[in-house]
Enzyme design. Structure first.
Site, PDB file in Angstrom:
ATOM      1  N   GLY A 122       0.804  -1.217   0.000  1.00 23.13           N
ATOM      2  CA  GLY A 122       0.000   0.000   0.000  1.00 23.13           C
ATOM      3  C   GLY A 122       0.831   1.257   0.000  1.00 23.13           C
ATOM      4  O   GLY A 122       0.576   2.204  -0.761  1.00 23.13           O
ATOM      5  N   GLU A 123       1.866   1.276   0.831  1.00 22.68           N
ATOM      6  CA  GLU A 123       2.723   2.456   0.930  1.00 22.68           C
ATOM      7  C   GLU A 123       3.578   2.633  -0.324  1.00 22.68           C
ATOM      8  O   GLU A 123       3.793   3.752  -0.782  1.00 22.68           O
ATOM      9  CB  GLU A 123       3.624   2.365   2.175  1.00 22.68           C
ATOM     10  CG  GLU A 123       2.898   2.455   3.500  1.00 22.68           C
ATOM     11  CD  GLU A 123       2.178   1.181   3.879  1.00 22.68           C
ATOM     12  OE1 GLU A 123       2.574   0.108   3.376  1.00 22.68           O
ATOM     13  OE2 GLU A 123       1.199   1.259   4.654  1.00 22.68           O
ATOM     14  N   ILE A 124       4.053   1.512  -0.879  1.00 23.76           N
ATOM     15  CA  ILE A 124       4.833   1.584  -2.119  1.00 23.76           C
ATOM     16  C   ILE A 124       3.990   2.181  -3.243  1.00 23.76           C
ATOM     17  O   ILE A 124       4.450   3.015  -4.023  1.00 23.76           O
ATOM     18  CB  ILE A 124       5.349   0.182  -2.528  1.00 23.76           C
ATOM     19  CG1 ILE A 124       6.413  -0.317  -1.549  1.00 23.76           C
ATOM     20  CG2 ILE A 124       5.909   0.198  -3.950  1.00 23.76           C
ATOM     21  CD1 ILE A 124       7.687   0.491  -1.534  1.00 23.76           C
TER      22      ILE A 124
END
Length: 409
Positions: free
Chosen positions: A54-56
């Site tokens: 998700g953060e990537i």
């Protein structure tokens, strides 16, 4: 000091335990014994740390802005294996970006990295609180929390250990939070209010893929749905698939496409479908020719194709919302002009879901009856795509705001 003494005491027991867990042993060894040769020795780096996929997926605009505004390389570390794979797929060909697995907050490896390169800025995406990383990193560079978020679930837990967190927060130069509520919560946990800013959500700055009409037509033919309505259930979690199958049984001339959040759940979903006496096909490769067999449900056993399916969907459900997970990206289907249907568990997408509901561009449901009524409503009264585009436009530029504040600190 106590933190590292405890880690040192537990390491021998951990490795003994891991001898009987080969996959977990591999996970630990890959992070504790890394080759730093992909880094340029003594070069200047901005270090970005992400937890997982998700953060990537949400840092694209931030990375682009950092590369344009600063003449430095980027070191990207990722905690999970799936996050690392996605990072490699996205950035491994970029000469200015190096990718490592996060070294599990091990002080010796962290020191090795800090001594190998010159780190000017550390950017922690969302709320990645690692004591050694923050304590040691603050001696070498400024540290920023970017796209900061304190969920309903994590806030009480953080409050219980605020005596540990507050000293760590004193080492951080800036907190760039998603919302006013996140700002208020992190101040209550001990952040200096003069260092906390609301910059919005980086998710609005994501560069989503676009697909041509030909691509979408080919995909529809591939999945044998030239005439049937397409019901895409994205990022589903355990406990949701059986509900979706029950809803699907009430629909006519429809194909259900289930895209689980974690691929290891595919066998479990296959069993559910078999027990429902429905026909299905498991998709592992979009390049293969489809079989001639008809099927009612398509189970996707492949990463990175959800957006492509959202682009051709007639009905979209976003997972992690019918069970107490907290929800996955509601913006992905909206980008493709599809109004998302989601359940009541929205703590991970709280602010975005409120905006979506206030603008009537998405729908929250609590049970099967509401689900079916919403599907019928969307068929008779679809949401205007212009309304969706205006929603995106009004919320963009979080990356730009973040960099502006960062430069001032």
């Amino acid at each position: 000091m106590f933190y590292n003494l405890l880690r040192g005491f537990l390491y021998p027991f951990l490795f003994i335990f891991l001898l009987f867990k080969p996959k977990k042993l591999k996970f630990v060894f890959q992070r504790l014994f890394q080759d730093l040769s992909t880094l340029e020795k003594k070069a200047k780096y901005i270090w970005i740390h992400c937890s997982s996929v998700g953060e990537i997926n949400l840092i694209d605009a931030l990375v682009k802005k950092l590369k344009n505004d600063f003449n430095e390389n980027i070191l990207l570390t990722v905690f999970t294996d799936t996050g690392y794979e996605i990072a490699m797929n996205k950035y491994s060909k970029d000469d200015r970006i190096s990718i490592l697995r996060f070294p599990l907050d091990d002080i010796f490896i962290l020191k090795k990295i800090f001594n190998y390169i010159q780190v000017s800025k550390i950017i922690l995406i969302e709320t990645e609180i690692w004591p050694n990383f923050i304590n040691l990193g603050s001696k070498y560079s400024k540290i920023f929390i970017v796209n900061g978020r304190i969920s309903n679930k994590s806030f009480p837990r953080y409050k219980k250990i605020s005596w540990i967190i507050k000293p760590l927060f004193s080492k951080i130069s800036g907190f760039f939070m998603q919302s006013q509520e996140d700002k208020n919560r992190i101040i209550l946990l001990g952040a200096d209010k003069n260092k906390v800013f609301v910059t919005g959500n980086l998710k609005f700055d994501i560069s989503f893929e676009t697909f041509s009409s030909e691509d979408m037509s080919n995909l529809k033919r591939f999945i044998k749905s030239d005439t049937r309505k397409i019901f895409v259930a994205g990022s589903t979690r355990q406990g949701e698939d059986s509900i979706l199958i029950d809803v699907f049984k009430e629909l006519k001339n429809t194909l259900l496409i289930i895209v689980p959040r974690h691929l290891e759940r595919v066998p479990e979903i296959e069993t559910l479908v078999k027990n429902s006496n429905l026909t299905y096909k498991k998709l592992t490769n979009l390049e293969l020719n489809p079989s001639s067999e008809e099927f009612q449900i398509l189970i996707v056993d492949k990463m990175g194709v959800l957006r492509k399916f959202y682009s051709i969907a007639d009905i979209v459900f976003v997972g992690g919302t019918l069970v107490n997970v907290g929800g996955h990206s509601l913006l992905e289907p909206l980008f493709y002009g599809k109004s998302p249907i989601f359940g009541p568990y929205l703590q991970n997408v709280k602010d975005i879901s409120k905006d979506i509901l206030n603008l009537n561009i998405g729908y929250k449901i609590n049970n099967k009856e509401e689900f079916l009524n919403t599907i019928n409503l969307l068929e008779t009264k679809p949401v205007s795509e212009d309304k969706i585009k205006a929603f995106f436009k009004s919320n963009q530029n979080a990356a730009e705001k973040t960099i502006k504040f960062m430069e001032e600190e």
